[in-house]
Design a protein around this motif. Structure first.
Motif, PDB file in Angstrom:
ATOM      1  N   PHE A  97      12.451  16.105  10.557  1.00 48.47           N
ATOM      2  CA  PHE A  97      11.032  16.415  10.719  1.00 48.47           C
ATOM      3  C   PHE A  97      10.188  15.247  10.194  1.00 48.47           C
ATOM      4  CE2 PHE A  97      13.035  18.211   6.977  1.00 48.47           C
ATOM      5  CZ  PHE A  97      12.295  17.658   5.950  1.00 48.47           C
ATOM      6  N   ARG A  98       8.929  15.217  10.539  1.00 44.92           N
ATOM      7  CA  ARG A  98       8.050  14.148  10.051  1.00 44.92           C
ATOM      8  C   ARG A  98       8.073  14.135   8.524  1.00 44.92           C
ATOM      9  NH1 ARG A  98       2.961  15.479  13.145  1.00 44.92           N
ATOM     10  NH2 ARG A  98       4.528  16.517  14.442  1.00 44.92           N
ATOM     11  N   GLY A  99       8.035  12.934   7.961  1.00 41.75           N
ATOM     12  CA  GLY A  99       8.225  12.776   6.523  1.00 41.75           C
ATOM     13  C   GLY A  99       9.628  12.319   6.185  1.00 41.75           C
ATOM     14  N   SER A 100      10.570  12.482   7.128  1.00 42.33           N
ATOM     15  CA  SER A 100      11.940  11.995   6.913  1.00 42.33           C
ATOM     16  C   SER A 100      11.957  10.471   6.949  1.00 42.33           C
ATOM     17  CB  SER A 100      12.878  12.553   7.987  1.00 42.33           C
ATOM     18  OG  SER A 100      12.872  13.964   8.008  1.00 42.33           O
ATOM     19  N   THR A 101      12.937   9.889   6.281  1.00 37.89           N
ATOM     20  CA  THR A 101      13.025   8.438   6.191  1.00 37.89           C
ATOM     21  C   THR A 101      13.985   7.876   7.229  1.00 37.89           C
ATOM     22  OG1 THR A 101      14.759   8.660   4.508  1.00 37.89           O
ATOM     23  CG2 THR A 101      12.500   8.410   3.731  1.00 37.89           C
ATOM     24  N   GLY A 102      13.823   6.578   7.506  1.00 32.99           N
ATOM     25  CA  GLY A 102      14.735   5.863   8.374  1.00 32.99           C
ATOM     26  C   GLY A 102      14.194   5.566   9.749  1.00 32.99           C
ATOM     27  N   PHE A 103      13.055   6.161  10.106  1.00 29.54           N
ATOM     28  CA  PHE A 103      12.535   6.046  11.469  1.00 29.54           C
ATOM     29  C   PHE A 103      11.176   5.350  11.510  1.00 29.54           C
ATOM     30  CE2 PHE A 103      15.039   9.935  10.937  1.00 29.54           C
ATOM     31  CZ  PHE A 103      16.120   9.625  11.758  1.00 29.54           C
ATOM     32  N   GLY A 104      10.890   4.539  10.500  1.00 28.72           N
ATOM     33  CA  GLY A 104       9.626   3.818  10.454  1.00 28.72           C
ATOM     34  C   GLY A 104       8.604   4.522   9.590  1.00 28.72           C
ATOM     35  N   LYS A 105       7.628   3.727   9.158  1.00 26.97           N
ATOM     36  CA  LYS A 105       6.640   4.283   8.230  1.00 26.97           C
ATOM     37  C   LYS A 105       5.677   5.249   8.912  1.00 26.97           C
ATOM     38  CE  LYS A 105       3.284   0.466   8.488  1.00 26.97           C
ATOM     39  NZ  LYS A 105       2.798  -0.736   7.779  1.00 26.97           N
ATOM     40  N   ASP A 106       5.421   5.074  10.214  1.00 30.98           N
ATOM     41  CA  ASP A 106       4.532   6.016  10.884  1.00 30.98           C
ATOM     42  C   ASP A 106       5.108   7.425  10.851  1.00 30.98           C
ATOM     43  OD1 ASP A 106       2.941   3.852  11.433  1.00 30.98           O
ATOM     44  OD2 ASP A 106       3.470   3.716  13.560  1.00 30.98           O
ATOM     45  N   PHE A 107       6.411   7.526  11.019  1.00 33.27           N
ATOM     46  CA  PHE A 107       7.086   8.820  11.001  1.00 33.27           C
ATOM     47  C   PHE A 107       7.010   9.438   9.606  1.00 33.27           C
ATOM     48  CE2 PHE A 107      10.689  11.747  11.181  1.00 33.27           C
ATOM     49  CZ  PHE A 107      10.566  12.302  12.451  1.00 33.27           C
ATOM     50  N   ILE A 108       7.236   8.623   8.572  1.00 33.92           N
ATOM     51  CA  ILE A 108       7.137   9.130   7.202  1.00 33.92           C
ATOM     52  C   ILE A 108       5.717   9.573   6.897  1.00 33.92           C
ATOM     53  CG2 ILE A 108       7.230   8.500   4.755  1.00 33.92           C
ATOM     54  CD1 ILE A 108       9.539   6.656   5.404  1.00 33.92           C
ATOM     55  N   ALA A 124       0.851  -1.180   0.000  1.00 38.25           N
ATOM     56  CA  ALA A 124       0.000   0.000   0.000  1.00 38.25           C
ATOM     57  C   ALA A 124       0.894   1.239   0.000  1.00 38.25           C
ATOM     58  CB  ALA A 124      -0.902  -0.015   1.228  1.00 38.25           C
ATOM     59  N   MET A 125       0.255   2.398  -0.195  1.00 35.26           N
ATOM     60  CA  MET A 125       1.027   3.640  -0.214  1.00 35.26           C
ATOM     61  C   MET A 125       1.801   3.839   1.086  1.00 35.26           C
ATOM     62  SD  MET A 125       1.271   7.060   0.783  1.00 35.26           S
ATOM     63  CE  MET A 125      -0.344   7.478   1.429  1.00 35.26           C
ATOM     64  N   GLU A 126       1.214   3.444   2.210  1.00 35.10           N
ATOM     65  CA  GLU A 126       1.856   3.699   3.498  1.00 35.10           C
ATOM     66  C   GLU A 126       3.187   2.962   3.649  1.00 35.10           C
ATOM     67  OE1 GLU A 126      -0.436   0.252   6.149  1.00 35.10           O
ATOM     68  OE2 GLU A 126      -0.708   2.381   6.610  1.00 35.10           O
ATOM     69  N   ASP A 127       3.381   1.879   2.890  1.00 30.26           N
ATOM     70  CA  ASP A 127       4.619   1.112   2.957  1.00 30.26           C
ATOM     71  C   ASP A 127       5.555   1.373   1.780  1.00 30.26           C
ATOM     72  OD1 ASP A 127       4.248  -0.755   5.332  1.00 30.26           O
ATOM     73  OD2 ASP A 127       2.405  -1.145   4.227  1.00 30.26           O
ATOM     74  N   SER A 128       5.169   2.253   0.874  1.00 31.28           N
ATOM     75  CA  SER A 128       5.896   2.374  -0.386  1.00 31.28           C
ATOM     76  C   SER A 128       7.318   2.901  -0.219  1.00 31.28           C
ATOM     77  CB  SER A 128       5.123   3.295  -1.352  1.00 31.28           C
ATOM     78  OG  SER A 128       4.950   4.583  -0.789  1.00 31.28           O
ATOM     79  N   LEU A 129       7.597   3.666   0.831  1.00 35.34           N
ATOM     80  CA  LEU A 129       8.946   4.198   1.038  1.00 35.34           C
ATOM     81  C   LEU A 129       9.748   3.382   2.040  1.00 35.34           C
ATOM     82  CD1 LEU A 129       8.300   8.055   1.082  1.00 35.34           C
ATOM     83  CD2 LEU A 129       9.169   6.657  -0.789  1.00 35.34           C
ATOM     84  N   THR A 130       9.140   2.365   2.611  1.00 32.05           N
ATOM     85  CA  THR A 130       9.822   1.568   3.633  1.00 32.05           C
ATOM     86  C   THR A 130       9.852   0.079   3.305  1.00 32.05           C
ATOM     87  OG1 THR A 130       7.714   1.714   4.835  1.00 32.05           O
ATOM     88  CG2 THR A 130       9.517   3.100   5.622  1.00 32.05           C
ATOM     89  N   THR A 131       9.388  -0.285   2.143  1.00 32.96           N
ATOM     90  CA  THR A 131       9.384  -1.693   1.749  1.00 32.96           C
ATOM     91  C   THR A 131       9.933  -1.830   0.338  1.00 32.96           C
ATOM     92  OG1 THR A 131       7.495  -2.253   3.147  1.00 32.96           O
ATOM     93  CG2 THR A 131       7.931  -3.708   1.298  1.00 32.96           C
ATOM     94  N   GLY A 132      10.819  -2.820   0.147  1.00 36.90           N
ATOM     95  CA  GLY A 132      11.341  -3.088  -1.186  1.00 36.90           C
ATOM     96  C   GLY A 132      12.291  -4.265  -1.167  1.00 36.90           C
ATOM     97  N   PRO A 133      12.493  -4.891  -2.314  1.00 37.94           N
ATOM     98  CA  PRO A 133      13.435  -6.013  -2.397  1.00 37.94           C
ATOM     99  C   PRO A 133      14.867  -5.518  -2.289  1.00 37.94           C
ATOM    100  CG  PRO A 133      12.606  -5.455  -4.574  1.00 37.94           C
ATOM    101  CD  PRO A 133      11.856  -4.597  -3.605  1.00 37.94           C
ATOM    102  N   ALA A 134      15.719  -6.325  -1.648  1.00 35.23           N
ATOM    103  CA  ALA A 134      17.119  -5.930  -1.429  1.00 35.23           C
ATOM    104  C   ALA A 134      18.083  -6.869  -2.129  1.00 35.23           C
ATOM    105  CB  ALA A 134      17.415  -5.891   0.067  1.00 35.23           C
TER     106      ALA A 134
END
Length: 693
Positions: free
Chosen positions: A467-478, A243-253
């Motif tokens: 600030f909120r929206g930054s990456t690396g601190f979980g999807k809730d923060f983003i 879903a959109m909520e996971d789009s910046l925190t989920t991906g194949p490595a």
């Protein structure tokens, strides 16, 4: 498989952001001057010599050290006739160095070894347009070839192999700028063979056999669909989706060498992204690592098997955790030998030799050759030797609580000798610069930062806030930043300023805001939405109108545009247009009361020149003064050190006038640069004289 190439210029759905590549890097060899301008500082600050701009933003002496996969060659970037080029030397004779490339106007900033160690390869654009072409230099003959001799084309590295060492899989968008077709490159001959014409997918992943295994595309929800590829045919239904909520925190490595395991960084069903191993035959997943404060970040992979040997967690600082006993022993030994942060930037195929970088935080960064069997660290180079003995200061990780209770991981740097007890608080409040990162889907991190060091050296506290929206601190923060441009994302920055004032760090009437890309937007928002908070602002390639920003994105971002609409506002709806307009500083330009400095690259493909032009025009129409610097040979950030030095010469003298710090005089800093002062040279002390000289 995921290799040392780290999917250079990867085309994944989450790749697009208003980040600012290469804003400032570098080094030069200049004595430390003591001259200063601006209001008088404390005796302690006066006692700390000024670090010259050239030592922080000029060319490094050496950078990006690597070792060839076969362990026979050392390589690095270093100036040749004043421009960064690739250099090479035998491992057993480092003094026999030779330049392998002859870039004359724009520095080479990214390069890598071919898997067979027969060539060094690099990417280069023209004037910052981000149309990166691929070049190859044969080690034996020195012959250089343009692998992708096309115009208006951006190349991607899709796959490399540990077993098929003379080939690469490339993505090339010369047929249609929106889509990258997949080609197989024969490295020795330069022959390109079409593997798949692509008209639907934002990215691909291959295994070690250079067989396409996965295609990715954005779905209607703004998430990502992952499709299996069989026989170069993409299956019709995705085997994984987000879903959109996971789009910046989920991906194949990446895959292991045998293709039996696919690694994922995955936040689905959880907050912070964890590391999983998926059996490609059964689909079963196994949890490898997780952290409750931060996403799993970098990994170390076995060069032969592709299996994960260690992973990093980066909350306030970076912590490495090894899953392999031998790797753990190596990392533990390095941790005992090195002060500050360190990491592995290059490894041989036999994994005997590592190139290790070390950031001691208050000394110039160094790079070493690590023999794992012998347990020896051999000095390779110091990137900025002229900074040895300079008054470098530590960076302090801090946690700031926003008005609604969100913890904002942040970094504070203080002027030299302003913190006598070393507790991370100055003895008395100082002028401060709020330095805002780009993205916004990116983050600030811990370690040496040239801009932090320059500003602190000039007498300022420097605060960088995730600030909120930054990456690396979980999807809730983003996701807390979704559709919050100019709203709670901005509130976080204001809360950070209020915290710094309350803590006795910042003088309330002497706080500037500065940043590039999204940070430039935040600067414009700061001076328009909260015009009384900041004493002045420095905007570097920041968008002023979010509607025109989204209407002019690069064509290769089109397959992932939904993520912008979901996270910023959809210009195709009345509600979205209203949201974007309300968040656009352009429409509030008449509220600007404080001095503003704007810098723009004329060739910027992400934030077009029109974004700066239009707010400058609006300010001129309202009779509001502004200083506007344009670089005709730059894009989204400044690659040429001459341009970096020139801009920060202007910026530090601008800040000195505004909030009373020190500044190295402008001198002749502008002469080697391409800087054009479009407006307002009279608003920066010494700028008119520098232009006239």
């Amino acid at each position: 498989m995921q290799t040392r190439f780290a999917r250079l210029l990867a085309g994944g759905v989450a790749a697009a952001a208003l980040t600012l590549p290469g804003l400032a890097s570098a080094d030069s060899h200049t004595a430390i001057p003591s001259a200063m301008t601006g209001a008088a500082m404390t005796n302690e600050s006066q006692a700390a010599p000024l670090i010259p701009r050239s030592a922080l933003f000029g060319n490094p002496t050496r950078a990006s050290g690597q070792i060839s996969p076969d362990g026979q060659w050392l390589s690095w970037l270093a100036p040749k006739d004043g421009v960064l080029n690739i250099w090479l030397a035998p491992v057993d004779n480092p003094d026999a160095a030779r330049a392998m490339t002859s870039a004359a106007d724009r520095p080479i900033r990214q390069y890598f070894w071919s898997p067979d160690s027969r060539a060094v390869m690099y990417i280069q654009d023209k004037g910052g347009d981000e149309n990166f072409l691929l070049y190859s230099v044969d080690v034996a003959s020195g012959a250089e070839t343009t692998v992708t001799p096309f115009t208006n084309t951006r190349v991607e590295i899709i796959g490399a192999s540990n077993t098929i060492k003379d080939k690469l899989l490339l993505g090339i968008n010369n047929r249609d700028p929106q889509w990258h077709d997949v080609y197989l490159l024969d490295i020795p001959t330069g022959e390109l063979t079409l593997v798949m014409e692509n008209n639907a997918y934002a990215g691909f992943m291959a295994d070690d056999s250079l067989t396409l295994r996965m295609a990715m595309s954005q779905n209607e929800a703004g998430g990502t669909d992952y499709f299996r590829v069989e026989g170069n045919t993409v299956e019709s239904e995705p085997f994984e989706t987000t879903a959109m909520e996971d789009s910046l925190t989920t991906g194949p490595a990446g895959y292991t060498t045998d293709g039996g395991t696919l690694y994922w960084i995955d936040s689905r069903g959880r907050n912070t992204a964890a590391l999983f191993a998926q059996d490609t035959a059964t689909g079963a997943k196994r949890l490898i690592a997780e952290d409750d404060k931060a996403d799993i970040g970098s990994t170390l992979r076995d060069p032969q098997t592709g299996e994960v040997e260690a992973y990093a967690v980066d909350y306030l600082t970076t912590e490495w955790h090894a899953t392999d006993p031998e790797t753990r022993a190596s990392l533990d030994w390095l941790d005992q030998q090195l002060e500050g942060e360190f990491g592995v930037s290059s490894r041989t195929d036999d994994d005997r030799t590592w190139i290790v970088w070390n950031d001691p935080l208050t000394k110039p960064a160094a790079t070493f050759i690590y023999d794992r069997a012998a347990q020896t660290l051999t000095p390779f180079y110091i990137s900025r030797p002229e900074l040895e003995g300079a008054p470098l200061v530590p960076m302090h990780p801090v946690e700031i609580t926003s008005r609604d209770g969100l913890i904002l991981p942040s970094y504070l740097t203080l002027p030299p000798m302003s913190d006598s007890d070393g507790d991370g608080r100055p003895d008395q409040a100082v002028p401060m610069v709020l330095l805002v990162h780009g993205g916004p889907w990116a983050r600030d991190g811990y370690g040496f930062n040239s801009l932090h060091q320059m500003l602190a050296n000039r007498g300022y506290g420097v605060l960088s806030v995730n600030f909120r929206g930054s990456t690396g601190f979980g999807k809730d923060f983003i996701n807390a930043g979704n559709k919050q441009w100019g709203l709670t994302m901005h509130d976080d920055l204001i809360d950070a300023v209020d915290w710094a004032v309350a803590e006795g760090i910042a003088q309330p009437d002497k706080v500037a805001i500065m940043g590039g890309s999204y940070g430039g937007y935040a600067t414009l928002a700061g001076l328009t939405f909260t015009p009384q908070t900041f004493a002045c602002g420095v905007d570097i390639v920041g968008p002023s109108n979010l509607e025109t920003l989204l209407a002019s994105i690069p064509p290769y971002w089109a397959p992932m545009v939904k993520i912008f609409h979901e996270r910023m506002g959809d210009p195709g709806t009345e509600e979205g247009r209203a949201l974007l307009r309300a968040a656009s500083p352009l429409y509030k330009a008449d509220r600007i009361e404080k001095p503003l400095l704007i810098a723009q690259g004329a060739n910027d493909p992400r934030v077009k020149q029109a974004e700066s032009d239009q707010i400058v025009d609006a300010m001129k129409s309202a009779g509001i003064p502004v200083t506007y610097v344009l670089y005709p040979d730059e894009g989204h950030g400044f690659a040429r050190p001459e341009n970096n030095i020139a801009f920060f010469a202007i910026a530090e003298n601008f800040l000195a006038e505004c909030i009373g710090g020190r500044a190295e005089p402008l001198g002749d800093a502008l002469k080697p640069s391409s800087a054009r002062i479009i407006e307002g040279e009279e608003h920066v002390k010494g700028l008119e004289a520098a232009l006239a000289s």
